[in-house]
Design an enzyme around this catalytic site. Structure first.
Site, short mmCIF file in Angstrom:
data_model
loop_
_atom_site.label_atom_id
_atom_site.label_comp_id
_atom_site.label_asym_id
_atom_site.label_seq_id
_atom_site.Cartn_x
_atom_site.Cartn_y
_atom_site.Cartn_z
N ARG A 11 0.83 -1.22 0.00
CA ARG A 11 0.00 0.00 0.00
C ARG A 11 0.85 1.25 0.00
O ARG A 11 2.06 1.20 0.20
CB ARG A 11 -0.90 0.02 1.25
CG ARG A 11 -1.97 -1.06 1.24
CD ARG A 11 -2.85 -0.98 2.47
NE ARG A 11 -2.07 -1.03 3.70
CZ ARG A 11 -2.49 -0.56 4.87
NH1 ARG A 11 -3.68 -0.02 4.98
NH2 ARG A 11 -1.73 -0.64 5.95
N VAL A 61 8.57 -8.21 9.00
CA VAL A 61 9.95 -7.72 9.10
C VAL A 61 10.48 -7.72 10.53
O VAL A 61 11.70 -7.74 10.74
CB VAL A 61 10.12 -6.30 8.49
CG1 VAL A 61 9.79 -6.29 7.01
CG2 VAL A 61 9.31 -5.25 9.25
N ASN A 89 10.95 -0.32 3.35
CA ASN A 89 9.85 0.64 3.40
C ASN A 89 8.87 0.36 4.54
O ASN A 89 8.16 1.26 4.96
CB ASN A 89 9.13 0.63 2.04
CG ASN A 89 7.83 1.40 2.09
OD1 ASN A 89 7.81 2.61 2.18
ND2 ASN A 89 6.71 0.66 2.05
N SER A 141 12.09 9.52 7.36
CA SER A 141 11.03 10.52 7.51
C SER A 141 11.63 11.84 7.96
O SER A 141 12.67 11.86 8.63
CB SER A 141 10.02 10.06 8.56
OG SER A 141 9.14 11.11 8.91
N TYR A 154 8.50 7.19 16.71
CA TYR A 154 8.74 7.17 15.25
C TYR A 154 10.00 7.98 14.90
O TYR A 154 10.82 7.56 14.08
CB TYR A 154 7.51 7.74 14.55
CG TYR A 154 7.47 7.56 13.05
CD1 TYR A 154 7.32 6.29 12.47
CD2 TYR A 154 7.55 8.66 12.20
CE1 TYR A 154 7.26 6.14 11.09
CE2 TYR A 154 7.48 8.52 10.82
CZ TYR A 154 7.34 7.26 10.27
OH TYR A 154 7.27 7.11 8.90
N ALA A 156 12.52 8.49 16.87
CA ALA A 156 13.67 7.71 17.34
C ALA A 156 14.01 6.59 16.36
O ALA A 156 15.18 6.36 16.02
CB ALA A 156 13.36 7.11 18.72
N LYS A 158 13.27 6.31 13.09
CA LYS A 158 13.75 6.79 11.80
C LYS A 158 15.12 7.47 11.94
O LYS A 158 15.97 7.36 11.05
CB LYS A 158 12.74 7.75 11.17
CG LYS A 158 11.41 7.08 10.80
CD LYS A 158 11.59 5.89 9.87
CE LYS A 158 10.28 5.35 9.33
NZ LYS A 158 10.46 4.17 8.47
#
Length: 243
Positions: A11, A61, A89, A141, A154, A156, A158
């Site tokens: 998606r 993953v 991704n 990001s 998030y 942390a 990325k």
């Protein structure tokens, strides 16, 4: 036969990347999904409609043993195939203020982005090094660069992947393997549909959200042989929000 693997390819940005690679490059697209098989099959249909070839592969993953066995099984049934391009991704968000963030919301977000990067890349990197060619592209990001309030987990995750990208790039550059990161800002996808675009676009110099296709074009370039002297880089696609 040469393949490009896209984790979380069913998606959003992942799907757009699969279709763009099918359009631009001579790879079969290996579309990874975790739970949504129907969405992965729809991505495959779009890849084929773009004139490409592909297949779907299921693994989570975050589970190292699951990733390893899925990839080993795939290699057994594809004896002469090589995965030359890895696009990490898969990612999730579980937003909330840090003070009230449950441990599982911290752990699952870190687990998907950071450990997911390790599990998938580590399972495949030896073959890239032996073949002396490869492209590893990590989707990060704007949150990982500037930090976003309400997204400490998030940001942390990325931010850690950005550090890993820069370190790994230096380890493998001699073998003609590049490692780069792509850092989208606000992109129109399922993940951002809850956000108030009218309000948020005021902070974006370009005055709009980006499209998944705009991100996919950059990923496709980095996955190609044209990008061979770019490594350890973070490419921002954010309409100028962090410049």
């Amino acid at each position: 036969m040469k393949y490009a693997l896209v984790t979380g390819g069913s998606r959003g940005i992942g799907r757009a990347i699969c279709v763009q690679l099918a359009n631009d490059l001579d790879y079969r697209i290996l579309i990874n999904y975790n739970g949504n098989k129907k969405a992965a099959e729809e991505t495959l249909e779009q890849v084929e409609a773009a004139g490409g070839m592909g297949e779907i592969i299921q693994f989570n993953v975050t589970e190292a043993a699951n990733v390893k066995s899925a990839i080993e099984t795939w290699h057994e049934t594809h004896k002469n195939a090589v995965i030359e391009v890895i696009i990490n991704n898969a990612g999730i968000t579980k937003d909330g203020l840090f003070m009230w963030m449950p441990q599982e919301d911290w752990a699952s977000v870190i687990d998907t982005s950071l450990n997911g990067f390790y599990n998938v890349t580590n399972a495949l990197i030896q073959k890239l090094l032996v073949n002396k060619y490869g492209r590893i592209i990590n989707m990060v990001s704007v949150s990982g660069l500037k930090g976003t309030p309400g997204q400490t987990n998030y940001s942390a995750a990325k931010g850690a992947v950005i550090g890993a990208t820069k370190a790994l790039a230096q380890e493998v550059a001699k073998r003609n393997v590049t490692v780069n990161a792509v850092a989208p800002g606000f992109i129109k996808t399922d993940m951002t549909e809850e956000l108030n675009e009218q309000e948020l676009k005021k902070m974006i110099p370009a005055n709009r959200f980006g499209s998944a296709e705009e991100v996919a074009h950059v990923v496709s370039f980095l996955a190609s042989s044209k990008s061979s002297y770019i490594t350890g880089e973070v490419i921002n696609i954010n309409g100028g929000i962090y410049s």
